[in-house]
Design a protein around this motif. Structure first.
Motif, PDB file in Angstrom:
ATOM      1  N   GLY A 185      -3.495  -0.891   7.071  1.00 14.90           N
ATOM      2  CA  GLY A 185      -2.169  -0.477   6.602  1.00 14.90           C
ATOM      3  C   GLY A 185      -1.049  -1.033   7.465  1.00 14.90           C
ATOM      4  N   ARG A 186      -0.024  -1.572   6.829  1.00 11.55           N
ATOM      5  CA  ARG A 186       1.157  -2.112   7.544  1.00 11.55           C
ATOM      6  C   ARG A 186       2.427  -1.628   6.838  1.00 11.55           C
ATOM      7  N   ARG A 187       3.568  -1.711   7.568  1.00 12.68           N
ATOM      8  CA  ARG A 187       4.820  -1.196   7.003  1.00 12.68           C
ATOM      9  C   ARG A 187       5.363  -2.052   5.861  1.00 12.68           C
ATOM     10  N   VAL A 188       5.050  -3.366   5.883  1.00 14.00           N
ATOM     11  CA  VAL A 188       5.492  -4.211   4.767  1.00 14.00           C
ATOM     12  C   VAL A 188       4.260  -4.442   3.885  1.00 14.00           C
ATOM     13  N   GLN A 189       3.507  -5.522   4.110  1.00 13.89           N
ATOM     14  CA  GLN A 189       2.307  -5.716   3.283  1.00 13.89           C
ATOM     15  C   GLN A 189       1.065  -5.335   4.084  1.00 13.89           C
ATOM     16  N   SER A 190       0.209  -4.535   3.470  1.00 16.40           N
ATOM     17  CA  SER A 190      -1.072  -4.163   4.075  1.00 16.40           C
ATOM     18  C   SER A 190      -2.104  -5.213   3.676  1.00 16.40           C
ATOM     19  N   CYS A 210       0.857  -1.185   0.000  1.00 18.92           N
ATOM     20  CA  CYS A 210       0.000   0.000   0.000  1.00 18.92           C
ATOM     21  C   CYS A 210       0.897   1.241   0.000  1.00 18.92           C
ATOM     22  N   GLU A 248       0.538   4.239   0.825  1.00 15.51           N
ATOM     23  CA  GLU A 248       0.506   5.126   1.990  1.00 15.51           C
ATOM     24  C   GLU A 248       1.183   4.503   3.211  1.00 15.51           C
ATOM     25  N   SER A 249       1.354   3.171   3.241  1.00 12.58           N
ATOM     26  CA  SER A 249       1.861   2.520   4.456  1.00 12.58           C
ATOM     27  C   SER A 249       3.232   1.870   4.305  1.00 12.58           C
ATOM     28  N   VAL A 250       3.584   1.451   3.077  1.00 10.37           N
ATOM     29  CA  VAL A 250       4.819   0.669   2.922  1.00 10.37           C
ATOM     30  C   VAL A 250       6.035   1.546   3.234  1.00 10.37           C
ATOM     31  N   GLU A 251       7.010   0.922   3.907  1.00 10.40           N
ATOM     32  CA  GLU A 251       8.224   1.657   4.255  1.00 10.40           C
ATOM     33  C   GLU A 251       9.094   1.776   3.003  1.00 10.40           C
ATOM     34  N   LYS A 290      13.122   0.215   1.454  1.00 12.79           N
ATOM     35  CA  LYS A 290      13.555  -0.988   2.198  1.00 12.79           C
ATOM     36  C   LYS A 290      12.965  -2.268   1.629  1.00 12.79           C
TER      37      LYS A 290
END
Ligand SMILES: C[S@@+](CC[C@H](N)C(=O)[O-])C[C@H]1O[C@@H](n2cnc3c(N)ncnc32)[C@H](O)[C@@H]1O
Length: 274
Positions: free
Chosen positions: A263-268, A209, A211-214, A217
């Motif tokens: 939303g999550r930092r890797v996969q949402s 996502c 908006e959420s993916v870092e 990295k």
């Protein structure tokens, strides 16, 4: 030194999946991984290393045994705890790979059925040989990908492909699949999922996502392909991201009524109810 080797390998193989089809990597990687895993009885029934690498291991290209074993557990804990399905559900997984997530359903508590779909004949053959039928069934999708090898089915087969009987499933999911799909295929699989689900059935699909993916990295998603954002223009399906709004819109267009994104930092996760 190690960093420049990794950079060079990444140039040649922008995704682990592409690396996993290289015959030298397959033989050498499997031999090294087998040696590393030999002292541990719990690692003996794992799929071969090249299939583990193909479904995603980050940088652990030979030392991924424990990572492979534990990766589906958090997914199932969350889905059962949130009431998305029960232990007697009829489940469908799209992009099942070598059964990494399905393996957790071999346990006695699961009394439902499972249908796994993938485009990679080697993965489908592996799953058919290692999961008990008729509780577990696997089907080859005729779709194509620039990063995963697929079977040789003609395009009319692709158009006619319907992945399950209408209203035959309680829960449809995919993990690390929409991260490799361009818009048309995401839309196709959302429509097929909606069709296959019973009323009130749930779909849970992981995706990158925007908006959420870092970022950085290692992905940057700096190229556009329609509504999708891709990392590598040569291999667009190596890593694909979507904005929340376009993912929600695709799910609504497929017919889903309640649609949310966690939303999550890797996969949402896209979470949608029929
Ligand atoms: C990163 S792997 C994840 C596999 C599995 N979901 C897991 O988490 O272990 C992505 C999988 O999707 C499959 N795949 C790629 N494109 C596909 C498509 N268009 N239709 C169905 N499967 C596809 C690949 O063959 C591969 O097995």
């Amino acid at each position: 030194m190690a960093a420049s080797i990794i950079k060079l390998v990444r140039k040649l193989y922008p995704s682990n999946s592409l690396l996993s089809y290289n015959p030298v990597f397959k033989v050498a990687g499997n031999a090294i991984a087998n040696l590393l895993g030999a002292p541990f009885p719990e690692f003996r029934d794992l799929p071969p290393n090249h299939l583990r690498v193909r479904v995603g291991v980050g940088t652990k290209i030979v030392n991924n045994h424990a990572h492979h074993l534990q990766i589906g557990s958090q997914f199932w804990i969350e889905c059962f705890a949130r009431g998305y399905l029960t232990a007697s559900a009829d489940i469908m997984e799209i992009g099942c790979g070598c059964g990494r997530i399905a393996a957790h359903l071999k346990a006695d508590y699961f009394s439902g059925t499972y249908l796994g779909i993938d485009i990679d004949p080697e993965m489908i053959d592996y799953c058919r040989a290692h999961f008990p039928a008729p509780k577990f069934v696997f089907a080859l999708s005729p779709h194509k990908s620039s990063t995963y090898h697929s079977g040789e089915l003609s395009s009319p087969d692709c158009e006619l492909f319907t992945i399950a009987q209408p209203e035959s499933r309680d829960f449809v999911f995919s993990t690390s699949l929409f991260t490799h799909l361009l818009e048309n295929e995401v839309a196709f699989y959302l429509q097929q999922s909606f069709r296959a689900l019973r009323p009130k059935g749930m779909a849970v699909m992981s995706f990158f996502c925007m908006e959420s993916v870092e970022m950085g990295k290692p992905w940057t998603f700096s190229h556009r392909a329609g509504n999708a954002f891709v990392d590598d223009e040569r291999y667009p399906e190596a890593a694909v991201a979507y904005g929340t709004a376009s993912m929600v819109e695709m799910a609504k267009e497929a017919g889903f009524s309640e649609v949310a994104v966690s939303g999550r930092r890797v996969q949402s996760f896209l979470i949608a109810r029929k």
